[in-house]
Design a protein around this motif. Structure first.
Motif, mmCIF file in Angstrom:
data_model
loop_
_atom_site.group_PDB
_atom_site.id
_atom_site.type_symbol
_atom_site.label_atom_id
_atom_site.label_comp_id
_atom_site.label_asym_id
_atom_site.label_seq_id
_atom_site.Cartn_x
_atom_site.Cartn_y
_atom_site.Cartn_z
ATOM 1 N N SER A 47 -13.328 32.660 -10.745
ATOM 2 C CA SER A 47 -12.300 31.624 -10.594
ATOM 3 C C SER A 47 -12.895 30.225 -10.713
ATOM 4 O O SER A 47 -12.189 29.268 -11.040
ATOM 5 C CB SER A 47 -11.580 31.779 -9.255
ATOM 6 O OG SER A 47 -12.396 31.330 -8.173
ATOM 7 N N GLY A 48 -14.189 30.117 -10.476
ATOM 8 C CA GLY A 48 -14.845 28.819 -10.557
ATOM 9 C C GLY A 48 -14.961 28.267 -11.955
ATOM 10 O O GLY A 48 -15.264 27.078 -12.128
ATOM 11 N N VAL A 49 -14.736 29.096 -12.988
ATOM 12 C CA VAL A 49 -14.752 28.605 -14.370
ATOM 13 C C VAL A 49 -13.359 28.616 -14.974
ATOM 14 O O VAL A 49 -13.190 28.362 -16.168
ATOM 15 C CB VAL A 49 -15.724 29.429 -15.250
ATOM 16 C CG1 VAL A 49 -17.142 29.312 -14.714
ATOM 17 C CG2 VAL A 49 -15.297 30.893 -15.332
ATOM 18 N N ALA A 50 -12.342 28.907 -14.167
ATOM 19 C CA ALA A 50 -10.963 28.944 -14.653
ATOM 20 C C ALA A 50 -10.332 27.564 -14.591
ATOM 21 O O ALA A 50 -10.803 26.666 -13.888
ATOM 22 C CB ALA A 50 -10.142 29.927 -13.824
ATOM 23 N N GLY A 51 -9.245 27.419 -15.324
ATOM 24 C CA GLY A 51 -8.418 26.227 -15.208
ATOM 25 C C GLY A 51 -7.259 26.536 -14.290
ATOM 26 O O GLY A 51 -7.446 26.816 -13.107
ATOM 27 N N ALA A 52 -6.043 26.551 -14.839
ATOM 28 C CA ALA A 52 -4.871 26.944 -14.059
ATOM 29 C C ALA A 52 -4.837 28.462 -13.926
ATOM 30 O O ALA A 52 -5.102 29.192 -14.884
ATOM 31 C CB ALA A 52 -3.597 26.450 -14.736
ATOM 32 N N ILE A 53 -4.530 28.968 -12.725
ATOM 33 C CA ILE A 53 -4.527 30.407 -12.460
ATOM 34 C C ILE A 53 -3.125 30.853 -12.075
ATOM 35 O O ILE A 53 -2.501 30.274 -11.177
ATOM 36 C CB ILE A 53 -5.505 30.754 -11.313
ATOM 37 C CG1 ILE A 53 -6.946 30.400 -11.723
ATOM 38 C CG2 ILE A 53 -5.404 32.243 -10.945
ATOM 39 C CD1 ILE A 53 -7.955 30.608 -10.612
ATOM 40 N N ASP A 54 -2.628 31.886 -12.781
ATOM 41 C CA ASP A 54 -1.339 32.491 -12.443
ATOM 42 C C ASP A 54 -1.507 33.753 -11.607
ATOM 43 O O ASP A 54 -0.701 34.029 -10.720
ATOM 44 C CB ASP A 54 -0.554 32.829 -13.718
ATOM 45 C CG ASP A 54 -0.226 31.598 -14.543
ATOM 46 O OD1 ASP A 54 0.204 30.590 -13.939
ATOM 47 O OD2 ASP A 54 -0.431 31.627 -15.768
ATOM 48 N N GLN A 55 -2.548 34.530 -11.900
ATOM 49 C CA GLN A 55 -2.783 35.774 -11.169
ATOM 50 C C GLN A 55 -4.246 36.167 -11.274
ATOM 51 O O GLN A 55 -4.887 35.977 -12.314
ATOM 52 C CB GLN A 55 -1.919 36.913 -11.729
ATOM 53 C CG GLN A 55 -2.053 38.226 -10.987
ATOM 54 C CD GLN A 55 -1.321 39.366 -11.692
ATOM 55 O OE1 GLN A 55 -1.812 39.907 -12.671
ATOM 56 N NE2 GLN A 55 -0.133 39.696 -11.189
ATOM 57 N N VAL A 56 -4.781 36.721 -10.172
ATOM 58 C CA VAL A 56 -6.110 37.319 -10.159
ATOM 59 C C VAL A 56 -5.928 38.817 -9.950
ATOM 60 O O VAL A 56 -5.316 39.251 -8.969
ATOM 61 C CB VAL A 56 -6.981 36.742 -9.028
ATOM 62 C CG1 VAL A 56 -8.331 37.458 -8.980
ATOM 63 C CG2 VAL A 56 -7.181 35.244 -9.210
#
Length: 367
Positions: free
Chosen positions: A156-165
């Motif tokens: 998650s530390g290299v993601a932008g906007a997150i919709d679902q993990v």
């Protein structure tokens, strides 16, 4: 260096995880294996190397005398005895180890994967035991723990906007020689009206809900609730494997999710896709490389990120590989926990540490 200055470390339980823990301790230059505790009388007196399946003796023989081992005040204990069908006993054992002042690492007490939300009847005696003896505890490891906590959090530390993990364990149980667990806990080979204990209502949340909440806490998400989904598939043909015969028409596949819900939408999902044969449920996800098992993290968002990790051990077995990485996460945390001092820790507290001193290619160990 010799054993002087190393952390005296005990392995308590020598099943799938215990074997892997012995190997991980043997490989860690900061640790030395000081004792092995077993429940099976047939294992008493056997060398740890034989029990762990390594190609040499380790000079430590297995014992069933828990009191004698704890009386030595070991620096650390890898508690790898099963907690699936004996949760109260597992808690009692861990409390004994904490009262002996040890750092304890274990996968066995599922509610303590997220100790901030653990029920009082579990966290209170554990906390009291740690305070009394000056021990510390880190619980992680199922499926394996790093795949359902630290790995998605790191990504998650290299993601932008997150919709679902979404975290997936995709596994072919035909390679997992544990017939009692596979047949009765998971329900493979049982009639389709049989209710497997692992997916009875509320059990998945009891086991994996802590990891959902841990990810939510790391991401700063407040969950509205946790939900469960379940799908089962029958075998279309009878199959044989190392555990025996699994008849056509009995359960051959199991798929379930533990979902962290926000605004009626699953935003954090732990999904298990398990089969007793690769032919079952071909429409369900399978490992990207076609192997017997994988752990996948998928972050839906911008960008979309998907990572699949496969581990092999004991002759290419992916079940053993998963156990080995879970044991490695726990065992390799011991030096950090020893330095950190007494307390109850979780995956957000305990960092991953480099494999310093474990490189075998040169034949030299810098320790």
């Amino acid at each position: 260096m010799g054993d002087q200055g190393k952390i005296q470390t005990v392995v308590w339980g020598t099943g799938n995880m215990g074997r892997a823990a012995i190997r991980a301790i043997d490989a860690n230059p900061a640790l030395t294996l000081s004792a092995v505790i077993v429940a099976n009388p047939d294992k008493v007196g056997k060398d740890a190397g034989e029990l762990a399946g390594v190609d040499r003796t380790l000079g430590v023989t297995a014992t069933a005398d828990v009191d004698a081992v704890l009386a030595t005040r070991p620096g650390a204990i890898a508690y790898t005895a099963s907690g699936d069908i004996r949760p109260d006993d597992a808690v009692a054992d861990v409390c004994r180890a904490l009262r002996a002042g040890a750092v304890v690492v274990t996968p066995a007490i599922y509610p303590l994967y997220d100790p901030t939300n653990a029920p009082a009847e579990i966290i209170d005696p554990v906390t009291a035991a740690a305070k009394e003896g000056g021990g510390s505890l880190f619980v992680s490891g199922v499926d394996p723990g790093w795949g359902n906590d630290i790995l998605p959090i790191l990504i998650s530390g290299v993601a932008g906007a997150i919709d679902q993990v979404r975290c997936q364990e995709i596994f072919d149980y035909s390679t997992y020689d544990q017939p009692d667990s596979v047949r009765y806990l998971v329900g493979m080979g049982q009639p389709m009206d049989y209710e497997p204990m692992m997916v009875a209502p509320t059990v998945p949340t009891m086991v994996w809900g802590g990891q959902v909440r841990l990810i939510a806490r790391a991401l700063g998400v407040e969950l509205d609730e946790i939900r469960e989904t379940l799908e089962r598939r029958p075998l279309e043909a009878t199959v044989e494997n190392v555990m025996g015969t699994f008849e056509a028409g009995t359960q051959g596949g199991l798929r379930f999710e533990v979902q962290g819900i926000v605004d009626d939408r699953p935003v954090i999902v732990l999904e298990h896709i398990t089969r007793i044969h690769p032919s079952v449920a071909p429409d369900w996800p399978s490992p990207a490389d076609g192997g017997a098992g994988a752990h996948t993290v998928i972050i839906e968002g911008s960008p979309r990120i998907s990572l699949s990790l496969e581990a092999e051990e004991e002759g290419g077995n992916r079940a053993a590989g998963g156990n080995a990485t879970a044991a490695g996460r726990l065992v390799n945390a011991i030096p950090w926990l020893r330095a950190a001092g007494p307390g109850i820790y979780d995956a957000l507290d305990v960092p991953l540490t480099p494999a310093t001193g474990k490189l075998r290619s040169s034949g030299r160990n810098p320790s």
